[in-house]
Design a protein around this motif. Structure first.
Motif, short mmCIF file in Angstrom:
data_model
loop_
_atom_site.label_atom_id
_atom_site.label_comp_id
_atom_site.label_asym_id
_atom_site.label_seq_id
_atom_site.Cartn_x
_atom_site.Cartn_y
_atom_site.Cartn_z
N VAL A 62 0.84 -1.20 0.00
CA VAL A 62 0.00 0.00 0.00
C VAL A 62 0.87 1.25 0.00
O VAL A 62 0.63 2.20 -0.76
CB VAL A 62 -0.97 -0.01 1.22
CG1 VAL A 62 -1.61 1.34 1.43
CG2 VAL A 62 -2.02 -1.09 1.02
N GLU A 63 1.92 1.24 0.84
CA GLU A 63 2.83 2.40 0.87
C GLU A 63 3.53 2.57 -0.47
O GLU A 63 3.73 3.69 -0.94
CB GLU A 63 3.85 2.22 1.99
CG GLU A 63 3.26 2.36 3.38
CD GLU A 63 4.24 1.99 4.48
OE1 GLU A 63 5.39 1.60 4.17
OE2 GLU A 63 3.85 2.08 5.66
N GLU A 64 3.90 1.47 -1.09
CA GLU A 64 4.54 1.54 -2.40
C GLU A 64 3.59 2.09 -3.45
O GLU A 64 3.98 2.92 -4.28
CB GLU A 64 5.00 0.12 -2.80
CG GLU A 64 5.78 0.04 -4.08
CD GLU A 64 6.22 -1.38 -4.36
OE1 GLU A 64 6.01 -1.84 -5.50
OE2 GLU A 64 6.75 -2.03 -3.44
N ALA A 65 2.33 1.66 -3.40
CA ALA A 65 1.34 2.15 -4.36
C ALA A 65 1.08 3.65 -4.16
O ALA A 65 0.96 4.40 -5.13
CB ALA A 65 0.03 1.37 -4.21
N LYS A 101 3.90 5.61 -5.57
CA LYS A 101 3.89 5.70 -7.04
C LYS A 101 2.72 6.53 -7.54
O LYS A 101 2.82 7.20 -8.56
CB LYS A 101 3.82 4.30 -7.65
CG LYS A 101 5.11 3.53 -7.49
CD LYS A 101 5.00 2.15 -8.11
CE LYS A 101 6.31 1.39 -7.95
NZ LYS A 101 6.23 0.04 -8.53
N ALA A 102 1.59 6.48 -6.84
CA ALA A 102 0.40 7.18 -7.30
C ALA A 102 0.47 8.68 -7.06
O ALA A 102 -0.05 9.46 -7.86
CB ALA A 102 -0.84 6.60 -6.62
N ALA A 103 1.08 9.09 -5.98
CA ALA A 103 1.13 10.52 -5.65
C ALA A 103 1.81 11.35 -6.73
O ALA A 103 1.25 12.36 -7.18
CB ALA A 103 1.79 10.73 -4.29
N PRO A 104 2.99 10.96 -7.22
CA PRO A 104 3.59 11.76 -8.30
C PRO A 104 2.77 11.73 -9.59
O PRO A 104 2.72 12.73 -10.31
CB PRO A 104 4.96 11.11 -8.53
CG PRO A 104 5.25 10.34 -7.30
CD PRO A 104 3.92 9.95 -6.74
N ILE A 105 2.13 10.62 -9.87
CA ILE A 105 1.31 10.53 -11.08
C ILE A 105 0.13 11.49 -10.98
O ILE A 105 -0.17 12.23 -11.92
CB ILE A 105 0.84 9.08 -11.32
CG1 ILE A 105 2.04 8.21 -11.70
CG2 ILE A 105 -0.23 9.01 -12.38
CD1 ILE A 105 1.73 6.73 -11.76
N VAL A 106 -0.54 11.49 -9.83
CA VAL A 106 -1.69 12.39 -9.64
C VAL A 106 -1.24 13.85 -9.71
O VAL A 106 -1.89 14.68 -10.38
CB VAL A 106 -2.40 12.08 -8.30
CG1 VAL A 106 -3.42 13.16 -7.96
CG2 VAL A 106 -3.07 10.72 -8.37
#
Length: 179
Positions: A70-73, A76-81
């Motif tokens: 979950v922390e890894e996701a 990765k998701a925060a910079p994409i968003v």
């Protein structure tokens, strides 16, 4: 005397039991069976405790793995968003500037939308070509790169291998001579 560890909390034998003098019973009588039963219960309780601890360890291990994923996701998701949000505001800014230059904001948004539509169509066509090349290569039993099928050095298409994995031994026909 018995060899090995004794569990005093689980076995309640007295000195008379160990001597075999309880109630006139012999050394191999009820007192020995009671001791065996006590040891068996003690072993069962220890095994149950060990099994419970192993299950708890497994649960903690699974929870740790899930938490790491979950922390890894999120990482990765925060910079994409944030990148998508930045791109959105950049496109709105470009549309507003283009609309101001053309005299009406709607024209700027129309130009940006058209540009995005063209980019989307180019990417869609390219992905279909790559998928088609991969499907053709998979059907022929070869591995395709990220693009259409390659040609050999002399301009003829490379020999395809049969789908069963064996290598074709036929040579490409020569351009200017008889075989």
């Amino acid at each position: 005397m018995e060899s090995g560890p004794r569990h005093t909390s689980r076995t309640t034998s007295t000195a008379s039991d160990e001597a075999g003098t309880s109630g006139g019973k012999s050394k191999g009588g009820k007192s020995k069976m009671r001791r065996i039963g006590d040891h068996t219960r003690g072993l069962f309780e220890e095994f149950s405790t060990w099994l419970e601890l192993r299950l708890r360890l497994f649960q903690v291990d699974v929870q740790d793995r899930i938490q790491k994923k979950v922390e890894e996701a999120i990482g990765k998701a925060a910079p994409i968003v944030l990148g998508l949000l930045t791109l959105f505001f950049l496109l709105v800014t470009i549309a507003l500037f283009a609309g101001r230059a053309l005299g009406h904001p709607a024209w700027g948004f129309l130009i940006v939308t058209g540009f995005l539509l063209v980019v989307t169509l180019i990417l869609w066509v390219r992905s279909r070509r790559i998928a088609r090349a991969r499907n053709d290569a998979d059907a022929a039993g070869t591995v395709a790169e990220d693009g259409p099928a390659r040609q050999s050095v002399n301009g003829t298409p490379p020999a395809r291998t049969p789908s069963n994995g064996s290598v074709s031994r036929t040579a490409a026909p020569k351009k200017g001579g008889s075989s």
